[in-house]
Design a protein around this motif. Structure first.
Motif, PDB file in Angstrom:
ATOM      1  N   GLY A 111     126.933 -79.202  31.790  1.00  0.00           N
ATOM      2  CA  GLY A 111     128.218 -79.680  31.290  1.00  0.00           C
ATOM      3  C   GLY A 111     128.988 -80.460  32.333  1.00  0.00           C
ATOM      4  N   ARG A 112     128.983 -79.974  33.567  1.00  0.00           N
ATOM      5  CA  ARG A 112     129.694 -80.692  34.634  1.00  0.00           C
ATOM      6  C   ARG A 112     129.012 -82.014  34.961  1.00  0.00           C
ATOM      7  N   PHE A 151     130.000 -79.340  21.684  1.00  0.00           N
ATOM      8  CA  PHE A 151     129.403 -78.801  22.912  1.00  0.00           C
ATOM      9  C   PHE A 151     127.922 -78.476  22.719  1.00  0.00           C
ATOM     10  N   LYS A 152     127.463 -78.464  21.483  1.00  0.00           N
ATOM     11  CA  LYS A 152     126.053 -78.135  21.234  1.00  0.00           C
ATOM     12  C   LYS A 152     125.110 -79.157  21.849  1.00  0.00           C
ATOM     13  N   VAL A 153     125.590 -80.375  22.078  1.00  0.00           N
ATOM     14  CA  VAL A 153     124.735 -81.352  22.755  1.00  0.00           C
ATOM     15  C   VAL A 153     124.456 -80.899  24.185  1.00  0.00           C
ATOM     16  N   ILE A 154     125.418 -80.198  24.806  1.00  0.00           N
ATOM     17  CA  ILE A 154     125.233 -79.675  26.163  1.00  0.00           C
ATOM     18  C   ILE A 154     124.271 -78.490  26.138  1.00  0.00           C
ATOM     19  N   THR A 155     124.468 -77.576  25.192  1.00  0.00           N
ATOM     20  CA  THR A 155     123.576 -76.414  25.093  1.00  0.00           C
ATOM     21  C   THR A 155     122.146 -76.861  24.845  1.00  0.00           C
ATOM     22  N   GLY A 156     121.975 -77.824  23.946  1.00  0.00           N
ATOM     23  CA  GLY A 156     120.626 -78.331  23.653  1.00  0.00           C
ATOM     24  C   GLY A 156     119.995 -79.018  24.848  1.00  0.00           C
ATOM     25  N   LEU A 157     120.779 -79.870  25.545  1.00  0.00           N
ATOM     26  CA  LEU A 157     120.246 -80.579  26.706  1.00  0.00           C
ATOM     27  C   LEU A 157     119.877 -79.609  27.827  1.00  0.00           C
ATOM     28  N   ALA A 158     120.716 -78.573  28.035  1.00  0.00           N
ATOM     29  CA  ALA A 158     120.429 -77.567  29.068  1.00  0.00           C
ATOM     30  C   ALA A 158     119.139 -76.810  28.749  1.00  0.00           C
ATOM     31  N   ALA A 159     118.959 -76.489  27.476  1.00  0.00           N
ATOM     32  CA  ALA A 159     117.750 -75.760  27.080  1.00  0.00           C
ATOM     33  C   ALA A 159     116.504 -76.627  27.254  1.00  0.00           C
TER      34      ALA A 159
END
Length: 625
Positions: free
Chosen positions: A378-379, A304-312
């Protein structure tokens, strides 16, 4: 008057001479019975025309109550001709009371040719009893497609109650319909439409002749997007682990493999599974009846860190060079959140944080970006939604935000919830299918959707063009570069499972999701290793990957329940399946690091794969490319 007399005379001649035989039979109390002819069920093939679900000839004996008269007496006569137990007789009598008198009931199924011949010879003394040739479902690839295709079974009262106007075919006892998987979600296409035949029976119920017949319409054949050889490789590669894997073409969303282990033989259900076999399946703690690939809900862990990184990155709170210091823990509000590295990682940017899977980096970044932004990204990447596929029990997963927690638990969102979610723990849940979609979207930069049906009959299902993702392409490239670092930089978590062939380079991200709480005392004395814990308390192992890095074609996601470390357990599985798909054959040893080739060569040679050449020569394929 002469004309009238001539007409009457012609009519009398027609009835007394031309139709004499018919009226003689009627005088003997013969009557016409109309019976349904079940249609051939549509077959299911893989993308190359290999048979996955077909039909086989089946000899059986039926009885029609309106022709038999005393059903009990006739059945006991039949008992002297072929083996019938008292339970069989009681079953048929019970069904006869619930069904219309004209509906044929199956007395004995899958009888031998010799038994069928004996019934035919004794037909005059068995009114209402008819031997016939039917069809039954067969799954030649048995365990490989059990979770995808599912299986058929007799129509139940529940099935009938679920339909406002039941198809007359469903009234035929032992008529088979789809119960799970593609078999049930494509039932309307696969079933076809019934035919009819008018038969003449005499006073004792013996069939005298068939008056006419109108053949039904066979069900449509289906071709799946899955490659049977890749599916078999994936299923064998998972072995007896409680695990699942999904492989997806990133260019069009075609699912190339959807494997869940351990599996089961769907033919057992078609033929009537025994209590012992069913108890063995339901009592297995590895849950062989569950399609973990689409129904398994797991904390995605560090994937899920790919989502956290992309969101940031999209929120503008970090860039590729932003660094965070990791001392091995993160303090917030008097609570300490630990990194998986007890001594910390020091200063790291996004590439380094993904490569070493540093928890503290993402704890820190999550406080800047916030849970609502992380959930929204994420969605958009395919998490937290039910993908529309003809398979059973597809879950929606959970990508939580503040509103979700208030609606679900009536509680306010807390900072600690964001910290846990940033590394794929806490409330976050995803299936391997959703992780594969996320990976495919990262790799392609497009909102690809998974698809399972390649063609219906001879008509291919159109592929919807996936629109570009609403992200800055540079940000997607940055996350992909971080995944490349994971797999191809010495000292990073996925380095030991890299692909050394430069034309097939893999990018990936490992994940290890906890299923137990680690106490302060245990952390102080040293965290107990997975290999020292009972199986059901070990961490889940996850890995997502795509290849080739420079021109992505395939994305794969794997979850091994209670497998331990994602980089050690799940990553090698993803690598093997990527190589199997991209090379079109057994993974070449030249694609593996030199020091691993001996061990891997032995393991690959010991894989007991299905011989599709033998299958083809036995008629197990049908020509479609």
């Amino acid at each position: 008057m002469s004309a009238v007399v001539a007409v009457l005379g012609a009519r009398l001649r027609y009835m007394q001479v031309d139709e004499a035989d018919q009226y003689r039979m009627l005088a003997e109390e013969n009557r016409v019975s109309i019976r349904l002819i079940p249609p051939n069920r549509g077959q299911i093939f893989d993308r190359h025309g290999r048979l996955i679900a077909g039909n086989e000839q089946n000899y059986r004996v039926i009885i029609t109550r309106e022709d038999a008269g005393d059903v009990n007496e006739v059945l006991h006569r039949l008992q002297r001709v072929i083996p019938l137990s008292e339970n069989d007789i009681a079953r048929v009598e019970g069904e006869a009371k619930k069904r219309s008198a004209f509906v044929p009931l199956i007395v004995a199924d899958r009888i031998s040719w010799d038994e069928m011949s004996r019934v035919a010879v004794n037909a005059p003394s068995l009114p209402g009893v008819t031997p016939e040739v039917g069809q039954s479902r067969i799954y030649p690839l048995d365990t490989d497609f059990a979770h995808v295709v599912g299986y058929v079974g007799p129509v139940s009262e529940r099935d009938l109650a679920a339909q406002e106007v039941p198809d007359p075919l469903l009234q035929i006892p032992q008529f088979q319909i789809g119960k799970v998987g593609v078999e049930t979600w494509q039932e309307d296409r696969l079933r076809g439409h019934a035919g009819t035949r008018r038969i003449e029976v005499n006073a004792v119920g013996r069939v005298m002749r068939e008056l006419d017949r109108m053949e039904g319409e066979a069900g449509a054949d289906l071709h799946l997007t899955i490659d049977a050889e890749v599916q078999n490789f994936a299923q064998v590669r998972l072995g007896q682990e409680s695990a699942s894997v999904v492989a997806m073409d990133v260019t069009n969303g075609n699912l190339l493999a959807v494997a869940s282990a351990p599996s089961f033989n769907p033919n057992l259900f078609v033929r009537g599974i025994s209590y012992g076999d069913y108890a063995e399946l339901t009592g297995n703690d590895h849950r062989p009846l569950s399609n973990k690939a689409v129904s398994g809900a797991y904390p995605p862990g560090s994937t899920f860190k790919v989502i956290t990184g992309l969101a940031a990155l999209e929120a503008g709170v970090i860039d590729a060079n932003t660094t965070v210091y990791c001392p091995g823990y993160y303090d917030y509000g008097g609570r300490r959140f630990h990194c998986h590295s007890r001594w910390g990682h020091g200063h790291l940017n996004l590439d380094g944080a993904m490569g070493k899977s540093c928890d503290v980096y993402f704890y820190d970044v999550s406080q800047r970006v916030g849970i609502d932004k992380m959930a929204e990204v994420g969605r958009r990447m395919g998490l937290g939604q039910r993908h529309d596929l003809p398979m059973s029990a597809i879950i929606e997963g959970v990508v939580p935000n503040k509103a979700w927690k208030q609606a679900s638990y009536g509680q306010d969102w807390r900072i600690g919830d964001t910290i846990n979610a940033s590394i794929g723990q806490g409330y976050v849940l995803a299936s391997p299918l959703q992780l594969a979609v996320m990976t495919a979207r990262l790799a392609s930069g497009r909102a690809v959707k998974p698809r399972l049906i390649h063609a219906i009959g001879d008509k291919e299902v159109p592929i919807e063009e996936a629109p570009p993702l609403d992200f800055d392409p540079a940000m997607l490239r940055q996350v992909r570069h971080g995944m490349h670092t994971v797999s191809n930089t010495f000292g990073m978590t996925g380095y030991s499972s890299r692909i050394v062939d430069p034309a097939l380079t893999m990018a990936g991200k490992s994940g290890t999701s906890q299923v137990r709480n680690i106490s302060t005392a245990e952390r102080a004395s040293g965290v107990i290793g997975n290999d020292q814990l009972p199986w059901n308390r070990r961490d889940h192992a996850l890995y997502i990957g795509f290849a080739p890095y420079d021109a992505p074609k395939v994305a794969v996601a794997c979850v091994v329940e209670h497998g331990g470390g994602g980089s050690a357990v799940a990553a090698p599985i993803v690598r093997d399946i990527l190589l199997r798909i991209l090379t079109g054959g057994m993974p070449p040893l030249s694609a593996y690091p030199a020091d691993q080739r001996g061990r891997i060569g032995t393991a690959l040679s010991e894989m007991r794969l299905r011989d599709f050449g033998t299958l083809a020569s036995a008629g197990g394929t049908r020509g479609r490319a």
